[in-house]
Design a protein around this motif. Structure first.
Motif, PDB file in Angstrom:
ATOM      1  N   HIS A  82      -1.552  14.024 -14.635  1.00 19.69           N
ATOM      2  CA  HIS A  82      -0.510  13.738 -13.636  1.00 19.69           C
ATOM      3  C   HIS A  82       0.191  15.000 -13.126  1.00 19.69           C
ATOM      4  O   HIS A  82       0.561  15.862 -13.926  1.00 19.69           O
ATOM      5  CB  HIS A  82       0.617  12.918 -14.265  1.00 19.69           C
ATOM      6  N   SER A  83       0.483  15.000 -11.822  1.00 15.94           N
ATOM      7  CA  SER A  83       1.302  16.089 -11.270  1.00 15.94           C
ATOM      8  C   SER A  83       2.704  15.581 -10.956  1.00 15.94           C
ATOM      9  O   SER A  83       2.940  14.376 -10.846  1.00 15.94           O
ATOM     10  CB  SER A  83       0.677  16.647  -9.984  1.00 15.94           C
ATOM     11  N   THR A  84       3.617  16.540 -10.800  1.00 18.31           N
ATOM     12  CA  THR A  84       4.952  16.248 -10.264  1.00 18.31           C
ATOM     13  C   THR A  84       4.806  16.039  -8.751  1.00 18.31           C
ATOM     14  O   THR A  84       3.703  16.149  -8.215  1.00 18.31           O
ATOM     15  CB  THR A  84       5.884  17.456 -10.518  1.00 18.31           C
ATOM     16  N   GLY A 135      -7.881   9.441  -5.175  1.00 24.45           N
ATOM     17  CA  GLY A 135      -7.860   8.622  -3.970  1.00 24.45           C
ATOM     18  C   GLY A 135      -6.705   8.936  -3.049  1.00 24.45           C
ATOM     19  O   GLY A 135      -5.855   9.784  -3.329  1.00 24.45           O
ATOM     20  N   ARG A 136      -6.725   8.192  -1.937  1.00 25.44           N
ATOM     21  CA  ARG A 136      -5.693   8.346  -0.905  1.00 25.44           C
ATOM     22  C   ARG A 136      -5.506   7.004  -0.209  1.00 25.44           C
ATOM     23  O   ARG A 136      -6.497   6.302   0.080  1.00 25.44           O
ATOM     24  CB  ARG A 136      -6.164   9.433   0.086  1.00 25.44           C
ATOM     25  N   GLY A 137      -4.259   6.648   0.035  1.00 25.53           N
ATOM     26  CA  GLY A 137      -3.941   5.440   0.802  1.00 25.53           C
ATOM     27  C   GLY A 137      -3.731   5.836   2.249  1.00 25.53           C
ATOM     28  O   GLY A 137      -2.704   6.433   2.581  1.00 25.53           O
ATOM     29  N   ILE A 197      -8.243  -3.576  -7.418  1.00 27.56           N
ATOM     30  CA  ILE A 197      -9.146  -2.800  -6.549  1.00 27.56           C
ATOM     31  C   ILE A 197      -8.990  -1.300  -6.834  1.00 27.56           C
ATOM     32  O   ILE A 197      -9.959  -0.549  -6.789  1.00 27.56           O
ATOM     33  CB  ILE A 197      -8.892  -3.140  -5.061  1.00 27.56           C
ATOM     34  N   GLN A 198      -7.784  -0.872  -7.171  1.00 25.55           N
ATOM     35  CA  GLN A 198      -7.604   0.541  -7.533  1.00 25.55           C
ATOM     36  C   GLN A 198      -8.086   0.808  -8.961  1.00 25.55           C
ATOM     37  O   GLN A 198      -8.415   1.941  -9.308  1.00 25.55           O
ATOM     38  CB  GLN A 198      -6.135   0.957  -7.353  1.00 25.55           C
ATOM     39  N   ALA A 199      -8.141  -0.242  -9.778  1.00 21.32           N
ATOM     40  CA  ALA A 199      -8.614  -0.067 -11.165  1.00 21.32           C
ATOM     41  C   ALA A 199     -10.134   0.108 -11.213  1.00 21.32           C
ATOM     42  O   ALA A 199     -10.657   0.921 -11.989  1.00 21.32           O
ATOM     43  CB  ALA A 199      -8.211  -1.287 -12.006  1.00 21.32           C
ATOM     44  N   LYS A 208      10.137  11.876  -2.930  1.00 22.21           N
ATOM     45  CA  LYS A 208       8.919  12.668  -2.708  1.00 22.21           C
ATOM     46  C   LYS A 208       8.616  12.779  -1.210  1.00 22.21           C
ATOM     47  O   LYS A 208       9.064  11.938  -0.422  1.00 22.21           O
ATOM     48  CB  LYS A 208       7.732  12.030  -3.432  1.00 22.21           C
ATOM     49  N   MET A 209       7.846  13.788  -0.860  1.00 20.48           N
ATOM     50  CA  MET A 209       7.320  13.868   0.499  1.00 20.48           C
ATOM     51  C   MET A 209       6.439  12.650   0.710  1.00 20.48           C
ATOM     52  O   MET A 209       5.609  12.333  -0.139  1.00 20.48           O
ATOM     53  CB  MET A 209       6.527  15.166   0.660  1.00 20.48           C
ATOM     54  N   SER A 210       6.646  11.934   1.829  1.00 24.13           N
ATOM     55  CA  SER A 210       5.919  10.673   2.014  1.00 24.13           C
ATOM     56  C   SER A 210       5.500  10.502   3.464  1.00 24.13           C
ATOM     57  O   SER A 210       6.279  10.819   4.380  1.00 24.13           O
ATOM     58  CB  SER A 210       6.837   9.525   1.591  1.00 24.13           C
TER      59      SER A 210
END
Ligand code: TYM
Length: 359
Positions: A270-272, A95-97, A217-219, A283-285
């Protein structure tokens, strides 16, 4: 993990590295200590054996993001490989926010890897756009958040996901059209207490009830019963979630309630993080435009941002890096320009998804 055993480590703001879905911070000059994070979150390190197993089972060289340790941690990947070996179905969920008009370079990591997983294992994929989340957390209107969801869908489609195997949805739109999705959200909401979400996400009494109830909702997309039109009403298809490790708290919570609501615990890989342009301590945000290279940035913007920060590489390497980024983003910009409103609509329409092992 035995059923009923908890997977929920407590939130602690005093730890040296801090990682949750909204903040990533390290006090160390070398950035996040990912081995420590594995211990803290209770996941498992991806080792050479797992990579070899993937290569042997699929007959394909592992993706370089896996071979180079960018994807470094997981939950239940062996279970997913056993399903594949036995020709049993599973699906991918990511997903993406949508907090901004365009996605950034860091977001490419989970999406590029997800595409490889989809092609390699030939499985369906659902992509959640949490426009509701971004409205609740950020200073944007609900209409803007929904519009960003459609704009971000263009970035995702531009990566070339197979239309016959991919469903992209905005929470705001899908909740109102699929009762089964909302039923799963209600089930999760009933099973998780305020004290648990406080422990996992650090919420407190001043947080809105929107934030407190959002994790359900994300679950919900972790359960195939949330997608009756995609999976021919099959309720027990297991799922694998590729994401950066900041999203893990959601899925620890999901795994904890899965069996209680009659679902299957989702597996996670999972990724870094791609670091912020200013340095490896966060992190880049998308919330900091100067810290990020957006997928819509022009060649000139890429050059200016890179030179202004200059932490991604030393001076000699800077020109090489700028050219490389301009090439990658330039190609993406071209592909994105070809994505029409009609294509976005097609990807966002619930329909049967093709998959050789989902019958
Ligand atoms: P969002 O929009 O913050 O991020 C989307 C995906 O990109 C990952 N990510 C990064 N990966 C590498 N380097 C970075 N600097 C970086 N920043 C973000 C995130 O981990 C995520 O995989 N609530 C979620 C949306 C969501 C979701 C999901 C994500 C809904 N369902 C299922 C993953 C899996 C969010 O706001 O992601």
């Amino acid at each position: 993990m035995k059923s009923g055993e908890t997977e929920l480590p407590e939130y602690s703001s005093s730890d040296e590295d801090f990682v949750d879905p909204w903040h990533v911070a390290s006090k160390s000059a070398t950035g996040i200590d990912y081995d420590k994070l594995i211990t803290k979150f209770g996941s498992q390190k991806i080792d050479d054996n797992l990579i070899t197993k993937i290569e042997n089972l699929t007959g394909k060289r592992a993706h370089h993001l896996l071979r180079r340790g960018v994807f470094f941690s997981m939950r239940d990947m062996h279970g997913i490989l056993t399903l594949y070996e036995q020709k049993q179905p599973f699906y991918l969920y990511t997903g993406r926010g949508p907090s901004s008009e365009a996605m950034h370079l860091g977001h490419l990591i989970p999406f590029i890897f997800t595409k490889w997983l989809q092609e390699t294992f030939d499985v369906p994929l659902v992509i959640q756009l949490t426009d509701d989340e971004k409205f609740i957390w950020n200073d944007i209107t609900v209409e803007e958040a929904n519009r960003y969801a459609h704009e971000n869908a263009k970035d995702i489609i531009a990566l070339g996901f197979d239309i016959n195997k991919t469903f992209i949805f905005s929470d705001i739109e899908y909740i109102s059209s699929c009762p089964e999705f909302y039923m799963n959200i209600c089930k999760v909401q009933k099973l998780v207490t305020y004290s648990q979400v406080k422990g996992i996400f650090g919420f407190d009494v001043s947080d809105s009830i929107g934030k407190i109830s959002f994790p359900a909702i994300q679950a919900a997309p972790s359960f195939s019963s949330s997608f009756p039109r995609l999976f021919k009403s099959k309720k027990d298809i297991p799922c694998l979630i590729p994401c950066a490790i900041d999203q893990d708290p959601y899925f620890r919570m999901t795994r904890d309630v899965a069996q209680k609501l009659g679902g299957v615990k989702p597996a996670v890989i999972h990724s870094t993080f791609v670091p912020a342009l200013q340095g490896v301590q966060t992190k880049m945000s998308a919330s900091d435009p100067n810290a990020s290279i957006f997928l819509t940035d022009t060649d000139e913007e890429i050059r200016i941002k890179d030179y202004a920060c200059g932490v991604l590489a030393r001076e000699q390497l800077q020109e090489i890096l700028i050219k490389l980024l301009q090439k990658i983003i330039g190609k993406h910009r071209q592909n994105r320009a070809l994505v029409t409103k009609e294509m976005v609509k097609q990807y966002m329409t619930p329909r049967n998804l093709e998959c050789s092992i989902v019958t």
